[in-house]
Design a protein around this motif. Sequence first.
Motif: not given
Length: 357
Positions: A190-199
């Motif tokens: 915390p506080d950490n969100r909106d994680v977007c992984l590369f494929p």
Amino acid sequence: MTEPDLLRRWPGNPLITPEQLRPSRLDWKVDCAFNAGVVQAGDETIMLLRVAESVAQVGDETICVPLLEADGEAWRCTIKTLRLDDPDYDFADPRMISLRADPSQVYLTSLSHLRLARSGNGTDFAVDETPFLFPDTRYERFGCEDARLTAIEGRYYINYTAVSDYGIATALAVTDDFREVERLGLIFSPDNRDVCLFPRRIGGHHWCLHRPAPKHLGTPDIWIARSPDLLHWGHHQRLAGAVPGGWEASKIGGGAQMLETDRGWLQIYHGVDTDQRYSLGALLLDLDDPRIVRARLATPLARPVEEYEVTGFFGNVLFSCGAVIHGDELRVYYGAADRVMALGTVALPDLWAAMGV
């Protein structure tokens, strides 16, 4: 006069509403079905919905709050009942109940889990009747939220927000068949969100976008990091920040999983203005070095204008956790007003022209 949005709404919006879903427990009700991760798996479009449920209330004197409590070494779902006339608590916000003496101590009025929906054409979805991933750890005491789905090296990785009284963290899970799922634990504290992984790996590393929320100095911006194994992340670097004076003046955060195109890595993100209005934007990152921003859409890809986007559980919100490329068309699946799922499309040549690439 405001120019029309580049993103065209699907005529059948909203795609999924809470009224279509069966609650996971007989004495609960579904409040919201939104912010779904989306991935193409063979001929199927798979959606992993955030389903927010609350306890069906009986009487006007109390409120029942769903949450996890310790049961030995395990954590079990239970219900806490509070009296609405209890002077120790503030009940003004419909989303949460806070302790007046310490507003950081809260209970959420709903508990979110993740539920699968499937479609053969990308627009007509059949939603499972039971949860795919239900909260069951200390760090998920208040729910599992806002999943992203990314196909990496033949497996489907699910990163999602784990919410508890400890804060908002990011957890990771994996599935091979959307029948069995394995939790891999927290990957950002915390506080950490909106994680977007590369494929796929770039330069031998896995990469992701993430969004720390500093409480002392700074603003919530999009950062980038890399990892040898999807579990241990380092080499953190700020990638993009809010832009004063407009639709993304307050904060920005990652949205859909990263999409590979011939122009670069495409990211559909959200920007928030000073009135807490959430719109969608677009970033394009370098294919070989994703720390380099090649282009950024100056105006919103879409802003809340339709009734189902303006009015809901929390109005004036467009929030995407998933997108797919279908030929020359980008399909953006987004939560609207924190209540329903919707779809918008844009031709990639039109998006590239607007971004100047």
